[in-house]
Write a protein that holds these residues in place. Structure first.
Motif, PDB file in Angstrom:
ATOM      1  N   GLU A   1      35.763  31.456  35.664  1.00 15.43           N
ATOM      2  CA  GLU A   1      37.467  32.101  35.743  1.00 15.43           C
ATOM      3  C   GLU A   1      36.992  33.566  35.276  1.00 15.43           C
ATOM      4  OE1 GLU A   1      39.586  32.039  37.772  1.00 15.43           O
ATOM      5  OE2 GLU A   1      41.389  32.532  36.941  1.00 15.43           O
ATOM      6  N   THR A   2      36.061  33.696  34.234  1.00 17.17           N
ATOM      7  CA  THR A   2      35.847  34.917  33.688  1.00 17.17           C
ATOM      8  C   THR A   2      34.920  35.793  34.565  1.00 17.17           C
ATOM      9  OG1 THR A   2      35.790  33.930  31.163  1.00 17.17           O
ATOM     10  CG2 THR A   2      34.842  35.984  31.547  1.00 17.17           C
ATOM     11  N   LEU A   3      34.162  35.002  35.209  1.00 14.77           N
ATOM     12  CA  LEU A   3      33.358  35.583  36.299  1.00 14.77           C
ATOM     13  C   LEU A   3      33.991  36.039  37.240  1.00 14.77           C
ATOM     14  CD1 LEU A   3      30.127  33.256  36.005  1.00 14.77           C
ATOM     15  CD2 LEU A   3      29.950  35.635  35.435  1.00 14.77           C
ATOM     16  N   ARG A   4      34.776  35.402  37.558  1.00 18.22           N
ATOM     17  CA  ARG A   4      35.824  35.800  38.789  1.00 18.22           C
ATOM     18  C   ARG A   4      36.630  37.062  38.459  1.00 18.22           C
ATOM     19  NH1 ARG A   4      41.053  35.635  40.793  1.00 18.22           N
ATOM     20  NH2 ARG A   4      41.810  34.802  39.014  1.00 18.22           N
ATOM     21  N   THR A   5      37.193  37.126  37.316  1.00 22.24           N
ATOM     22  CA  THR A   5      38.022  38.236  36.996  1.00 22.24           C
ATOM     23  C   THR A   5      37.344  39.463  36.585  1.00 22.24           C
ATOM     24  OG1 THR A   5      38.357  37.058  34.759  1.00 22.24           O
ATOM     25  CG2 THR A   5      40.101  36.945  36.590  1.00 22.24           C
ATOM     26  N   VAL A   6      36.000  39.143  35.886  1.00 23.98           N
ATOM     27  CA  VAL A   6      35.098  40.347  35.637  1.00 23.98           C
ATOM     28  C   VAL A   6      33.824  39.977  35.900  1.00 23.98           C
ATOM     29  CG1 VAL A   6      34.533  41.839  33.787  1.00 23.98           C
ATOM     30  CG2 VAL A   6      36.625  40.729  33.512  1.00 23.98           C
ATOM     31  N   PRO A   7      33.575  40.102  37.392  1.00 28.12           N
ATOM     32  CA  PRO A   7      32.297  39.709  37.721  1.00 28.12           C
ATOM     33  C   PRO A   7      31.282  40.814  37.239  1.00 28.12           C
ATOM     34  CG  PRO A   7      33.265  40.717  39.455  1.00 28.12           C
ATOM     35  CD  PRO A   7      34.496  40.555  38.265  1.00 28.12           C
ATOM     36  N   PRO A   8      30.099  40.393  36.211  1.00 27.23           N
ATOM     37  CA  PRO A   8      29.039  41.180  35.703  1.00 27.23           C
ATOM     38  C   PRO A   8      28.323  42.172  36.704  1.00 27.23           C
ATOM     39  CG  PRO A   8      28.716  39.337  34.749  1.00 27.23           C
ATOM     40  CD  PRO A   8      29.732  38.927  35.909  1.00 27.23           C
ATOM     41  N   ILE A   9      28.304  41.579  38.074  1.00 28.14           N
ATOM     42  CA  ILE A   9      27.522  42.413  39.150  1.00 28.14           C
ATOM     43  C   ILE A   9      28.766  42.787  39.827  1.00 28.14           C
ATOM     44  CG2 ILE A   9      25.886  42.518  41.046  1.00 28.14           C
ATOM     45  CD1 ILE A   9      24.598  42.111  38.165  1.00 28.14           C
ATOM     46  N   PHE A  10      28.894  44.116  39.872  1.00 31.01           N
ATOM     47  CA  PHE A  10      30.061  44.718  40.832  1.00 31.01           C
ATOM     48  C   PHE A  10      29.870  44.449  42.381  1.00 31.01           C
ATOM     49  CE2 PHE A  10      30.566  48.424  43.335  1.00 31.01           C
ATOM     50  CZ  PHE A  10      31.902  48.818  43.467  1.00 31.01           C
ATOM     51  N   GLY A  11      28.691  44.591  42.856  1.00 31.84           N
ATOM     52  CA  GLY A  11      28.373  44.112  44.300  1.00 31.84           C
ATOM     53  C   GLY A  11      26.677  44.795  44.132  1.00 31.84           C
TER      54      GLY A  11
ATOM     55  N   TRP B   1      27.981  45.095  49.573  1.00 29.59           N
ATOM     56  CA  TRP B   1      28.958  44.080  49.318  1.00 29.59           C
ATOM     57  C   TRP B   1      29.498  44.164  48.010  1.00 29.59           C
ATOM     58  CZ3 TRP B   1      28.484  40.364  45.452  1.00 29.59           C
ATOM     59  CH2 TRP B   1      27.336  40.313  45.099  1.00 29.59           C
ATOM     60  N   THR B   2      30.763  43.705  47.943  1.00 35.40           N
ATOM     61  CA  THR B   2      31.091  43.862  46.185  1.00 35.40           C
ATOM     62  C   THR B   2      32.146  42.543  46.196  1.00 35.40           C
ATOM     63  OG1 THR B   2      33.456  44.621  47.119  1.00 35.40           O
ATOM     64  CG2 THR B   2      31.723  46.403  46.556  1.00 35.40           C
ATOM     65  N   ALA B   3      32.087  41.966  44.890  1.00 34.52           N
ATOM     66  CA  ALA B   3      32.710  40.984  44.509  1.00 34.52           C
ATOM     67  C   ALA B   3      34.160  40.918  44.364  1.00 34.52           C
ATOM     68  CB  ALA B   3      32.074  40.358  43.213  1.00 34.52           C
ATOM     69  N   ASN B   4      34.568  42.024  43.800  1.00 36.80           N
ATOM     70  CA  ASN B   4      36.180  42.148  43.246  1.00 36.80           C
ATOM     71  C   ASN B   4      37.106  41.845  44.270  1.00 36.80           C
ATOM     72  OD1 ASN B   4      35.777  41.950  40.479  1.00 36.80           O
ATOM     73  ND2 ASN B   4      36.905  43.919  40.382  1.00 36.80           N
ATOM     74  N   VAL B   5      36.955  42.653  45.372  1.00 32.17           N
ATOM     75  CA  VAL B   5      37.937  42.356  46.519  1.00 32.17           C
ATOM     76  C   VAL B   5      38.069  41.010  46.964  1.00 32.17           C
ATOM     77  CG1 VAL B   5      38.289  43.227  48.772  1.00 32.17           C
ATOM     78  CG2 VAL B   5      37.407  44.796  47.366  1.00 32.17           C
TER      79      VAL B   5
ATOM     80  N   ASP C   1      37.510  51.042  39.757  1.00 29.75           N
ATOM     81  CA  ASP C   1      36.673  50.876  41.136  1.00 29.75           C
ATOM     82  C   ASP C   1      37.041  50.003  42.139  1.00 29.75           C
ATOM     83  OD1 ASP C   1      36.004  49.460  38.488  1.00 29.75           O
ATOM     84  OD2 ASP C   1      34.742  48.560  39.876  1.00 29.75           O
ATOM     85  N   ASP C   2      38.176  49.012  41.330  1.00 32.72           N
ATOM     86  CA  ASP C   2      38.543  47.988  42.287  1.00 32.72           C
ATOM     87  C   ASP C   2      39.747  48.525  43.269  1.00 32.72           C
ATOM     88  OD1 ASP C   2      38.786  45.400  42.667  1.00 32.72           O
ATOM     89  OD2 ASP C   2      40.095  44.784  41.040  1.00 32.72           O
ATOM     90  N   GLN C   3      40.344  49.437  42.517  1.00 31.93           N
ATOM     91  CA  GLN C   3      41.457  50.141  43.160  1.00 31.93           C
ATOM     92  C   GLN C   3      40.940  51.472  44.300  1.00 31.93           C
ATOM     93  OE1 GLN C   3      44.763  49.336  42.740  1.00 31.93           O
ATOM     94  NE2 GLN C   3      44.884  50.733  44.783  1.00 31.93           N
TER      95      GLN C   3
END
Ligand code: HEM
Length: 481
Positions: A347-357, A381-385, A59-61
């Motif tokens: 840091e875990t929440l940054r790399t794998v946020p449970p809520i995608f957006g 809105w999304t967190a990963n980007v 999804d990130d990609q």
């Protein structure tokens, strides 16, 4: 599976509707300056592509590809509604603080949670319900419950981890967070009612973000029915607690429901109705249960492959334990010393946020970054980007809890760490999840060593991230819990 197969089945019907729609539509004037991108086929739009990407953990990609193609603001169509995808700290800030954007749950969640949920309230009603929830979820209230959480965690580890050679982490974390939340929010101690409710809520979760087709054998129908049964149990619990409050037989601090029943305004009127209390107790359970269990599961996964971080955490927790008697419960002051552990969690929440957006809906025509967003469109809105932006987080793919030390992050633009959202709707359960996570990690890292059973260390997003097979691990006991 259910979600995808229904979508595919609907696709055939929808394509026919789409063709008729294309042939018969009256051409409406197209407002200038809409963001670039295509709305795709009516109703389906890009939904299948996004769902597929989530399932394959790309999804990130998928989002990055859109940004490369159209820039940080683009239009698409998701789940039947024209949508504007925006990304980056400035976009997050816009979403979190704009009063012209309201939260919007998928139709399935709306129907399951009913109309009184905080997710669907705005303005003064949102502030009233949120303020009431925070009466219970604020730190100086929660600090009274560290001992209770400690008891639940110790009992859970004793019953489910001690004496085993392997355990599957995700379902255990889910059950444990369910037990903690239902003890603190509903005052439900272990027993049949709690077990029944746990089963019902597991079924609720399966259909809460499904296509809202109320037909036999759909996940949505099972979820709707389970939520009805769960709601009736909670209505019964609320009635009992109300009687006790009216007879002065309980303390306001016993649990969330009692606290909400006891809250009155300056005229002595109850702040929340019974229906609002039940609806929002359910929301707190749903919002807090999977998210925190995912955080803890992914911490366990990270620590299995990161001996340096694990050793530093063990040292932090041994320091705390050496000043305590055997079996003595942790205190609020002990949690304050677990600084490294919370950085590992962040840091875990940054790399794998449970809520995608999440989605918002435009209440009126608005503009962002020079682009027009029409009234009624969704904004995603999304967190990963943001979390993987190398201009904010140096070497973003690297797991490095020290980023959250004196906040190299504090120099970052606002809304750069959005695992808990931001603005007036920032997660009110941060402190609650922090307490659960710190207490659980205290007992896990001191008493067990573990390694992953699955060689492939991937995960999928079924909207929420889930490691392969629920993360089975081999465990070795260091000392008895
Ligand atoms: C690691 C754990 C958690 C994560 C990552 C998380 C994440 C989030 C996010 C991202 C939002 C904002 C969504 C948006 O603005 O679109 C949110 C809202 C919310 N969360 Fe959490 N959450 C967690 C734990 C909890 C817990 C433990 C509770 C309750 C006990 C809770 C209750 C809520 C509620 C009620 C809202 C809605 C707030 C509002 O609309 O004003 N959450 N959460």
């Amino acid at each position: 599976m259910d979600y995808l197969s229904i979508v595919v089945a609907l696709a055939v019907t929808v394509s026919s509707i789409a063709i008729i729609h294309l042939l018969t539509r009256v051409k409406k004037p197209c407002p200038a300056n809409l963001p670039p991108g295509s709305l795709g086929l009516p109703v389906i739009g890009q939904s299948l592509g996004l769902l597929r990407a989530m399932r394959s953990n790309t999804d990130d990609q998928w989002i990055r590809d859109r940004i490369d193609r159209y820039g940080p603001v683009s239009k698409l169509s998701l789940f039947g509604t024209p949508t504007v995808l925006i990304a980056g700290p400035a976009a997050n800030k816009f979403v979190f603080f704009s009063s012209a954007l309201a939260t919007r749950q998928p139709r399935s969640a709306q129907r399951i949670l009913g109309g009184n949920s905080i997710f669907d309230l705005h303005g003064p009603d949102h502030r009233r319900v949120r303020g009431a929830l925070l009466e219970f979820l604020r730190p100086d209230m929660l600090k009274m419950y560290v001992g209770k959480i400690d008891g639940e965690v110790q009992r859970h580890i004793e019953e489910n981890w001690a004496g085993r050679a392997t355990v599957t982490v995700m379902p255990l974390m889910k059950r444990m967070t369910f037990d903690i939340i239902s003890a603190l929010l509903f005052g439900l101690e272990r027993g049949d009612t709690r077990d029944t409710l746990s089963g019902e809520f597991a079924r609720v979760m399966e259909g809460i973000w499904a296509i809202p087709v109320n037909l036999p054998f759909t996940a949505f129908r099972r979820s709707l029915k389970a939520s009805g049964r769960g709601r009736r149990v909670l209505e019964g619990i609320t009635r009992e607690k109300k009687e006790k409050v009216e007879q002065g037989k309980t303390s306001r601090n016993s649990d969330l429901i009692t606290c909400l029943l006891s809250l009155t305004d300056e005229h002595g009127e109850r702040v929340l109705t019974d229906e609002e209390i039940v609806a929002n107790a359910i929301v707190a359970l749903i919002a807090g249960h999977d998210t925190t269990s995912i955080l803890m599961t992914f911490m366990v996964r990270q620590l299995a492959n990161d001996p340096t971080t694990l050793a530093a955490m063990v040292q932090e927790h041994e320091e705390i334990a050496k000043n305590k008697a055997d079996g003595e419960a942790l205190t609020w002051e002990d949690l304050a010393k677990m600084k490294l552990t919370w950085r590992v969690a962040q840091e875990t929440l940054r790399t794998v946020p449970p809520i995608f957006g999440n989605f918002r809906v435009a209440l009126k025509d608005i503009e962002f970054d020079g682009y027009f967003i029409p009234k009624g469109w969704q904004v995603l809105w999304t967190a990963n980007v943001t979390h993987m932006d190398a201009s904010i987080y140096h070497e973003p793919a690297k797991f490095d809890p020290s980023r959250f030390e004196n906040q190299s992050v504090s120099a970052a633009p606002p809304c750069s760490f959005v695992a808990f959202g931001g603005g007036p709707r920032i997660c009110p359960g941060i402190e609650f999840s922090r307490m659960e996570t710190l207490v659980t990690m205290h007992y896990l890292v001191r008493h067990f060593k573990w390694k992953l059973c699955c060689k492939s260390d991937t995960f999928v997003r079924n909207l929420l991230p889930s490691p392969l097979h629920g993360l089975p691990i081999e465990i070795e006991h260091m000392t008895s819990p």
